[in-house]
Scaffold this motif. Structure first.
Motif, PDB file in Angstrom:
ATOM      1  N   ASP A 122       0.855  -1.170   0.000  1.00  0.00           N
ATOM      2  CA  ASP A 122       0.000   0.000   0.000  1.00  0.00           C
ATOM      3  C   ASP A 122       0.899   1.230   0.000  1.00  0.00           C
ATOM      4  OD1 ASP A 122      -2.173  -1.643   0.085  1.00  0.00           O
ATOM      5  OD2 ASP A 122      -2.459  -1.488   2.255  1.00  0.00           O
ATOM      6  N   THR A 123       0.288   2.392  -0.227  1.00  0.00           N
ATOM      7  CA  THR A 123       1.082   3.611  -0.305  1.00  0.00           C
ATOM      8  C   THR A 123       1.410   4.173   1.072  1.00  0.00           C
ATOM      9  OG1 THR A 123      -0.974   4.869  -0.557  1.00  0.00           O
ATOM     10  CG2 THR A 123       0.195   4.221  -2.571  1.00  0.00           C
ATOM     11  N   SER A 124       0.631   3.845   2.084  1.00  0.00           N
ATOM     12  CA  SER A 124       0.876   4.393   3.416  1.00  0.00           C
ATOM     13  C   SER A 124       1.469   3.323   4.324  1.00  0.00           C
ATOM     14  CB  SER A 124      -0.429   4.922   4.037  1.00  0.00           C
ATOM     15  OG  SER A 124      -1.408   3.909   4.070  1.00  0.00           O
ATOM     16  N   PRO A 125       2.435   3.695   5.181  1.00  0.00           N
ATOM     17  CA  PRO A 125       3.078   2.702   6.061  1.00  0.00           C
ATOM     18  C   PRO A 125       2.143   2.233   7.160  1.00  0.00           C
ATOM     19  CG  PRO A 125       3.875   4.908   6.566  1.00  0.00           C
ATOM     20  CD  PRO A 125       3.017   5.042   5.339  1.00  0.00           C
ATOM     21  N   VAL A 126       2.296   0.975   7.547  1.00  0.00           N
ATOM     22  CA  VAL A 126       1.544   0.473   8.690  1.00  0.00           C
ATOM     23  C   VAL A 126       2.228   0.906   9.980  1.00  0.00           C
ATOM     24  CG1 VAL A 126       2.744  -1.753   8.737  1.00  0.00           C
ATOM     25  CG2 VAL A 126       0.434  -1.586   9.655  1.00  0.00           C
ATOM     26  N   LEU A 127       3.545   1.176   9.892  1.00  0.00           N
ATOM     27  CA  LEU A 127       4.311   1.635  11.051  1.00  0.00           C
ATOM     28  C   LEU A 127       5.263   2.730  10.596  1.00  0.00           C
ATOM     29  CD1 LEU A 127       5.006   0.842  14.133  1.00  0.00           C
ATOM     30  CD2 LEU A 127       7.045  -0.205  13.132  1.00  0.00           C
ATOM     31  N   ALA A 128       5.282   3.830  11.336  1.00  0.00           N
ATOM     32  CA  ALA A 128       6.206   4.930  11.046  1.00  0.00           C
ATOM     33  C   ALA A 128       6.954   5.287  12.325  1.00  0.00           C
ATOM     34  CB  ALA A 128       5.454   6.149  10.513  1.00  0.00           C
ATOM     35  N   VAL A 129       8.271   5.204  12.285  1.00  0.00           N
ATOM     36  CA  VAL A 129       9.118   5.539  13.437  1.00  0.00           C
ATOM     37  C   VAL A 129       9.880   6.806  13.092  1.00  0.00           C
ATOM     38  CG1 VAL A 129      11.014   4.764  14.916  1.00  0.00           C
ATOM     39  CG2 VAL A 129       9.330   3.106  14.071  1.00  0.00           C
ATOM     40  N   ARG A 130       9.819   7.803  13.976  1.00  0.00           N
ATOM     41  CA  ARG A 130      10.437   9.098  13.720  1.00  0.00           C
ATOM     42  C   ARG A 130      11.266   9.554  14.920  1.00  0.00           C
ATOM     43  NH1 ARG A 130       9.186   7.651   9.577  1.00  0.00           N
ATOM     44  NH2 ARG A 130       7.723   8.504   8.032  1.00  0.00           N
ATOM     45  N   GLY A 131      12.583   9.632  14.730  1.00  0.00           N
ATOM     46  CA  GLY A 131      13.474  10.180  15.756  1.00  0.00           C
ATOM     47  C   GLY A 131      13.447   9.436  17.063  1.00  0.00           C
ATOM     48  N   LEU A 132      13.296   8.118  17.030  1.00  0.00           N
ATOM     49  CA  LEU A 132      13.159   7.322  18.253  1.00  0.00           C
ATOM     50  C   LEU A 132      14.489   7.177  18.979  1.00  0.00           C
ATOM     51  CD1 LEU A 132      11.428   5.383  20.050  1.00  0.00           C
ATOM     52  CD2 LEU A 132      12.220   3.547  18.552  1.00  0.00           C
ATOM     53  N   SER A 133      14.495   7.509  20.263  1.00  0.00           N
ATOM     54  CA  SER A 133      15.667   7.310  21.113  1.00  0.00           C
ATOM     55  C   SER A 133      15.244   6.681  22.427  1.00  0.00           C
ATOM     56  CB  SER A 133      16.390   8.637  21.390  1.00  0.00           C
ATOM     57  OG  SER A 133      16.935   9.187  20.213  1.00  0.00           O
ATOM     58  N   LYS A 134      16.074   5.788  22.935  1.00  0.00           N
ATOM     59  CA  LYS A 134      15.820   5.141  24.218  1.00  0.00           C
ATOM     60  C   LYS A 134      17.150   4.818  24.870  1.00  0.00           C
ATOM     61  CE  LYS A 134      13.706   2.906  27.534  1.00  0.00           C
ATOM     62  NZ  LYS A 134      12.830   3.597  28.508  1.00  0.00           N
ATOM     63  N   SER A 135      17.330   5.270  26.117  1.00  0.00           N
ATOM     64  CA  SER A 135      18.551   4.950  26.851  1.00  0.00           C
ATOM     65  C   SER A 135      18.179   4.387  28.211  1.00  0.00           C
ATOM     66  CB  SER A 135      19.433   6.194  27.015  1.00  0.00           C
ATOM     67  OG  SER A 135      18.752   7.185  27.780  1.00  0.00           O
ATOM     68  N   PHE A 136      19.165   3.801  28.876  1.00  0.00           N
ATOM     69  CA  PHE A 136      18.935   3.164  30.169  1.00  0.00           C
ATOM     70  C   PHE A 136      19.868   3.768  31.209  1.00  0.00           C
ATOM     71  CE2 PHE A 136      17.823   0.150  26.858  1.00  0.00           C
ATOM     72  CZ  PHE A 136      16.530  -0.184  27.227  1.00  0.00           C
ATOM     73  N   GLY A 137      19.574   4.979  31.618  1.00  0.00           N
ATOM     74  CA  GLY A 137      20.389   5.645  32.613  1.00  0.00           C
ATOM     75  C   GLY A 137      21.600   6.304  32.002  1.00  0.00           C
ATOM     76  N   ARG A 138      22.321   7.044  32.819  1.00  0.00           N
ATOM     77  CA  ARG A 138      23.496   7.786  32.359  1.00  0.00           C
ATOM     78  C   ARG A 138      24.741   6.913  32.427  1.00  0.00           C
ATOM     79  NH1 ARG A 138      22.821  13.180  31.856  1.00  0.00           N
ATOM     80  NH2 ARG A 138      20.875  14.073  32.640  1.00  0.00           N
ATOM     81  N   SER A 139      25.655   7.189  31.523  1.00  0.00           N
ATOM     82  CA  SER A 139      26.958   6.525  31.562  1.00  0.00           C
ATOM     83  C   SER A 139      27.835   7.214  32.606  1.00  0.00           C
ATOM     84  CB  SER A 139      27.611   6.573  30.184  1.00  0.00           C
ATOM     85  OG  SER A 139      27.687   7.904  29.742  1.00  0.00           O
ATOM     86  N   GLY A 168      21.327   1.680  24.285  1.00  0.00           N
ATOM     87  CA  GLY A 168      19.939   1.801  23.841  1.00  0.00           C
ATOM     88  C   GLY A 168      19.899   2.021  22.352  1.00  0.00           C
ATOM     89  N   CYS A 169      19.065   2.959  21.906  1.00  0.00           N
ATOM     90  CA  CYS A 169      19.043   3.317  20.492  1.00  0.00           C
ATOM     91  C   CYS A 169      18.872   4.831  20.380  1.00  0.00           C
ATOM     92  CB  CYS A 169      17.932   2.575  19.743  1.00  0.00           C
ATOM     93  SG  CYS A 169      16.279   2.731  20.435  1.00  0.00           S
ATOM     94  N   HIS A 170      19.357   5.390  19.274  1.00  0.00           N
ATOM     95  CA  HIS A 170      19.434   6.843  19.153  1.00  0.00           C
ATOM     96  C   HIS A 170      18.956   7.303  17.781  1.00  0.00           C
ATOM     97  CE1 HIS A 170      20.958  10.914  19.711  1.00  0.00           C
ATOM     98  NE2 HIS A 170      21.541  10.822  18.525  1.00  0.00           N
ATOM     99  N   ASP A 171      17.934   8.145  17.769  1.00  0.00           N
ATOM    100  CA  ASP A 171      17.471   8.861  16.577  1.00  0.00           C
ATOM    101  C   ASP A 171      17.198   7.911  15.406  1.00  0.00           C
ATOM    102  OD1 ASP A 171      16.687  11.087  15.149  1.00  0.00           O
ATOM    103  OD2 ASP A 171      18.710  11.586  14.474  1.00  0.00           O
ATOM    104  N   ILE A 172      16.315   6.934  15.648  1.00  0.00           N
ATOM    105  CA  ILE A 172      15.975   5.954  14.618  1.00  0.00           C
ATOM    106  C   ILE A 172      14.703   6.394  13.888  1.00  0.00           C
ATOM    107  CG2 ILE A 172      15.513   3.530  14.131  1.00  0.00           C
ATOM    108  CD1 ILE A 172      18.194   3.943  15.467  1.00  0.00           C
TER     109      ILE A 172
END
Length: 338
Positions: free
Chosen positions: A14-31, A40-44
């Motif tokens: 189809d022309t439209s996505p079933v899932l759209a991820v924009r600028g996703l970041s997730k961390s687990f506390g400070r280093s 984690g993940c950064h700006d996905i």
């Protein structure tokens, strides 16, 4: 597995996505230091189309599983937006959230941790049907038989307990339960890594067959480039929480632009046949000391230059093929920032 490389499943998008991820970041506390990269993940950012399989590949600690759990709603993101069917999952109502959990399923790496040892296969899968009100009690038995056939199990497997099944059969039960909810998306987190090679091939063929019949979308997380090449049309390569290369699977595997991707591809026997020496990275013992502002591969990369003291942008290296590396020559099509 790498000797069996048919083309990825062809689906009508189809022309439209079933899932759209924009600028996703997730961390687990400070280093230990504020200027060091936290795990984690950064700006996905990416789109997933109906009936598509996108592969996410990288070694342990690259952020693949974190990303998959965020997509499935098991972890909240720190920053960014995840839209399912055009709706931001963070702002969904309770009823919308319940529907999201039914339509986005996840299959974990180890089926032994996912199955209830005290429940038969039929009871375990029927529980999902019952929770979401899918069919009457009499209809569920027929549904169980249909699902068992779909994932390659016999009718008598329904009445067995997990300890009476092989590893491959257990993973098929996990897939069966995910399919019972009639999902639009299934996140497959290393679904075959705990299985023998021959069983891996069987499970992967089953997944491809299911996708052809049901047009379900897959997010396939793996450290195995060969598995991802077999299953996926599109590929994202992650390193220490960042996407370092993305594009069509064949383009990325045939002409890897990022040094990390080159090392992954060259580590797979017979995946690329060239007369060049295999590209290898240096020891990763110093990687964690790399400042967040720098390229995270800098201390391991034999191609590193002074420019690598800054994080490289994503640059277009071919038709819908991008890589984040200063050594990459931008395509004449132009640079793309992300």
């Amino acid at each position: 597995m790498t000797d069996l490389v048919p083309k990825a499943v062809a689906t009508t998008m189809d022309t439209s996505p079933v899932l759209a991820v924009r600028g996703l970041s997730k961390s687990f506390g400070r280093s230990a230091s504020a200027d060091m990269l936290a795990p984690g993940c950064h700006d996905i950012s990416f789109d997933l189309m109906p009936g598509e399989t996108i592969g996410i590949v990288g070694e342990s600690g690259s952020g693949k599983t974190t990303l998959g759990r965020c997509i499935a709603g098991l972890l909240p993101s720190d920053v960014g937006v995840i839209e399912f069917d055009g709706r931001d999952i963070a702002t969904m109502t309770r009823e919308e959230r319940r529907d999201f959990r039914r339509r986005v399923q996840i299959v974990f790496q180890n089926p032994d941790n996912a199955l209830n040892p005290r429940m038969t296969v039929g009871s375990f899968v029927a529980e999902a049907l019952k929770n979401y009100g899918l069919g009457s009690k009499d209809e569920r038995r027929g549904r169980l038989l249909e699902l068992a056939a779909l994932v390659g199990l016999r009718d008598d497997h329904i009445d067995r307990f997990p300890h009476q099944l092989s590893g491959g059969q257990k993973q098929r039960v996990s897939i069966m339960r995910a399919l019972a909810c009639e999902p639009n998306i299934i996140v497959l987190d290393e679904p075959t890594s705990a299985l023998d090679v021959s069983v891996q091939a069987q499970v992967l063929r089953t997944l491809r067959d299911i996708q052809e019949r049901r047009s379900v979308s897959f997010v396939l997380i793996s450290h195995d480039v060969g598995v991802v090449r077999y299953m996926c049309r599109r590929l994202m390569v992650m390193y220490l929480g960042r996407v370092v290369e993305t594009g069509s699977t064949e383009a990325v595997v045939a002409e890897p632009a990022h040094p990390y991707t080159r090392a992954l591809v060259d580590a797979v026997p017979r995946l690329r046949r060239t007369h060049e020496r295999d590209f290898r990275l240096l020891s990763d013992t110093a990687t964690r000391r790399t400042a967040a502002a720098a390229c995270q591969l800098r201390l391991r990369c034999p191609l590193a230059t002074d420019a690598c003291a800054m994080t490289p942008p994503m640059r277009q290296v071919g038709d819908r093929h991008d890589a984040a590396c200063w050594s990459v020559q931008p395509s004449r099509l132009g640079d793309s920032q992300s």
